[in-house]
Design a protein around this motif. Sequence first.
Motif, PDB file in Angstrom:
ATOM      1  N   THR A 172       0.885  -1.169   0.000  1.00  0.00           N
ATOM      2  CA  THR A 172       0.000   0.000   0.000  1.00  0.00           C
ATOM      3  C   THR A 172       0.923   1.220   0.000  1.00  0.00           C
ATOM      4  O   THR A 172       1.139   1.853   1.042  1.00  0.00           O
ATOM      5  N   ARG A 190      -0.427   5.202   1.383  1.00  0.00           N
ATOM      6  CA  ARG A 190      -1.470   5.075   2.395  1.00  0.00           C
ATOM      7  C   ARG A 190      -1.701   6.407   3.106  1.00  0.00           C
ATOM      8  O   ARG A 190      -0.819   7.265   3.147  1.00  0.00           O
ATOM      9  N   ASP A 230      -4.637   4.641  -0.034  1.00  0.00           N
ATOM     10  CA  ASP A 230      -5.127   3.398   0.581  1.00  0.00           C
ATOM     11  C   ASP A 230      -5.617   2.371  -0.420  1.00  0.00           C
ATOM     12  O   ASP A 230      -6.565   1.639  -0.166  1.00  0.00           O
ATOM     13  N   GLN A 231      -4.952   2.312  -1.572  1.00  0.00           N
ATOM     14  CA  GLN A 231      -5.251   1.227  -2.505  1.00  0.00           C
ATOM     15  C   GLN A 231      -4.135   0.194  -2.379  1.00  0.00           C
ATOM     16  O   GLN A 231      -2.959   0.544  -2.325  1.00  0.00           O
ATOM     17  N   SER A 232      -4.535  -1.068  -2.334  1.00  0.00           N
ATOM     18  CA  SER A 232      -3.574  -2.131  -2.051  1.00  0.00           C
ATOM     19  C   SER A 232      -3.300  -2.975  -3.289  1.00  0.00           C
ATOM     20  O   SER A 232      -4.168  -3.127  -4.157  1.00  0.00           O
ATOM     21  N   PRO A 275      -6.741  -2.237   1.531  1.00  0.00           N
ATOM     22  CA  PRO A 275      -5.536  -2.626   2.278  1.00  0.00           C
ATOM     23  C   PRO A 275      -5.875  -3.635   3.370  1.00  0.00           C
ATOM     24  O   PRO A 275      -7.038  -3.747   3.776  1.00  0.00           O
TER      25      PRO A 275
END
Length: 937
Positions: free
Chosen positions: A243, A246, A619-621, A773
């Motif tokens: 991530t 974040r 916050d993209q995983s 995440p």
Amino acid sequence: MAAPAEQLPPGWAAEWDATHQRYLFIETNTGHTQWDPPAAAPVGLEGQAAGVAPAVHPGHAKRRQYAPGQTQVYYGGETAVDPTYGAAVPGLQPQQPQGPLFTPGLAAENQFAAQQAQAQPGVAPGQGGYYAQAEPEYINSPAFNQPQYGQPPAVDALANQFGQMGMGQKQFQLYTTNLLTSPPDPRDLQRPPPEIRLPPNSCISPSPTANADPSYCRSTVNAIPTTSSLLSKSKLPLALVLTPYRSLNEGEEAVPLITDTVIARCRRCRTYINPYVQFIDGGNRWRCCMCNMTNEVPQLFDWDQVRNQPGDRWARAELNNSAVEFVAPTEYMVRPPQPAVYVFLIDVSHTAVQSGMVATATRTILENLDRIPDEDERTKIAIICYDVSLYFFSMSPGSTESSMLVVSDIDDVFLPKPNDLLVNIAEARASLEALLGRIGDMFQDNSIIGSAMGPALQAGFKLMSPIGGKIIVLSSTLPSVGAGALKNREDPKILGTAKESNLLQAASPFYKTFAIECSRTQVSVDMFLFSAAYQDVATLACLPHYTSGQTYYYPAFNAGRSEDALKFAHEFGKVLAQPIMLEAVMRVRASRGLRMASFHGNFFVRSTDLLAMPAVPQDQSYAIEVQIEEAITTPFVVFQTAVLHTTCYGERRIRVITMALPTTTNLSEVFASVDQIALTTFLANKAVERSLTHKLEDAREYIIQKLVDILVSYKTSMTSSGAGASAQLAISDNMKMLPVLVLGLLKNVGIRQSAQIPPDIRAYSQALLTSTPSQLLMPYLYPAFYSLHNMPDEAGTIGEHGVILPPALPLTSERLERHGLYLIEDGQTIFLWVGRDAVPQLVQDVFDLPSYDVLRGGKTTLRALDNPFSQRINAIIQKIRELRRGVYYPHLYIVKEDGEPPLRLWALSMLIQDRADMLPSYQQFISTLKDKVNVAG
């Protein structure tokens, strides 16, 4: 205050955990770990298992005690289980211990019944909380010597000593757990991943931030096998969960920024200098930790450009921090940094207007104009409305007027005007505000049904493709005319069959082709979908998936319900306000012998290992599978993620995240170093991928088989095969939550076996499984479950780290009492479960209603009433909504025990340890696993 080590009973050690800022207590004989400080065993209890926690006070009359038979039947076997299991909170320190309390899997026989007998007389069986006193008090009062929350103040020197204890010197200790006698403990998910134990002198910095924080980067194993055969033998997947961008919670430090544009990189493998390189030749050269190439140290590396004097090399951020950000010089730019561009495509068809979506969306944009990132006043914005025609708006800078231009030819989309369609927010603010205030009225009587979403996308693309940026689509209907038109393919007869996976694949090639075109021109797409009918989320989610955007879904949205309007406005507002990385490309490098094999997440793989991400949201995983191509001969390996991007403030930067992990030839160390949360995150991505390339049934079989393979490998390699081996199901202590997390994944609506799940709901859930995440994914798979009617005094009040949450319970309906009030949440939805025998005073204090009978179930907003209990429950709900990274604002539902069956079943489906529909309970699942392991082993 005395150091914890000086207060511990024999056989215990304390280790400072920097992530959670508290001590973790380890029983040296068994390897059992706990957050609660252990107490010395009272005289006469020598036979008791070491490390059993201190007892509940005899005075706890109001604490509900459970019938021993019930709990034993659920958890199986003769082993007694702690009656307050799940009721302790990390950091609790009971006062004046007066007897034994039981730890799951460690309690001796018959102690459970003995403790039951100690319960204070005078309280009717099963009556806790409300019934213990005449007045309506739900909480155990301070007179009962409630445990003190919080933790001992840390002494810096001691913290450092524990933090560095034995780093790289002690071996991983493998502790085996029998899953049949160790039920899941929700607190285990709050434990940090296994410690990364690098060999001595591998890092040139003593900084605690020299290795990657798990919230940025984590690996499925924290000790890398030196050969692929050793990895294959373990059956564990090797993967990274990233991530890189974040969000920062309050009190967290930002990623250090290096502004002098002195960027030292390896000439051969292009690795950025980091805390794991070696300086040689008197410090004039450095050896790369990836490929061993010797490189010159840049001339200005030791020069402080701010003070214009020699600087301290060892103070440089890139040598002390695993995550750093460089301001990039011009050679890292294909073109000058572009401004941030937002193009809104708003569906104004009859359905969209009637649902209130148009009015809510335009009002939210208007209210958040000041929050859209625009520090340098370069950000541009355009608004295009569409039904079966396209409506462009020309806004003149400095004027409050705007004119609407209608394009009805949707087969050959063109821009009706060369300028004033895409305007600078600061310059055209007045006309923009006036337009946003008028759009709702313009279309309020629109009776046109139909959607030309494809042509609207093409128009937005033409408008912004020279610059790039973000298209935000708001749609209430299935695209029906022009390019990208879709048909309703929902067919209840094929739900739950082998053909169901077809509904999860894109129905039209237009969206993937268009997405790739967007990716090439640095355009990202976010989808906000609102339809009450079928909308083909699976097809529309292709756009965000390949352009690093995100899909948001609001089924049956109706702004007339204030809860719906509030949720959408909150999430949409946060999406508009969050900073984004523009024109980003990401590459992950690794030490020799390791190769990035497959990639999962929202991006487009441009070359073998270059991930194109036009606009990266926070916050993209992402999950990346790693292969061991050749034997590794180094004592540790390094993974380095580099993201080249433009900030939304017009600065080109490189974010670099470095993680070093030790290597091992020992299989027990591999098992002891497994990060069960990273492993589950990776399995969720693989399950979704498999459901699309194969069938949903294949996805479920894949993850069950993966778990069985790991258990078989552990049994054959790590346990003796003597008598009794087949009667247990062994796993290492650090993986004991893996089976229940896999069960949660099998029961998640994205994967679950069911003929009742609409394809849109399933497709949206799969989008969440592959993009959220780990911190948000874990509750989505293993929800949080709290008892509110008898929570401790401190729960719902402000502590050192904000509002204190009640202790989490295991996810089984055995914990539901008929007079109780419970909260269940998975990060997307919050349920307040009200038992049918809830006393009138509780209903009055929480809901302001005279009795349970007049309480209505369903979506609601809980008002804070003028009593402490109501205020504490509202504080807990507010904390849950703010707790996790991401923009999501969960709906709150009241669920009555004897209320509407669909709502009850939805809430109960979150209690994943229970049997539901065709899906097994946790105990049945473990028994099935044991049988499969015994057959295979």
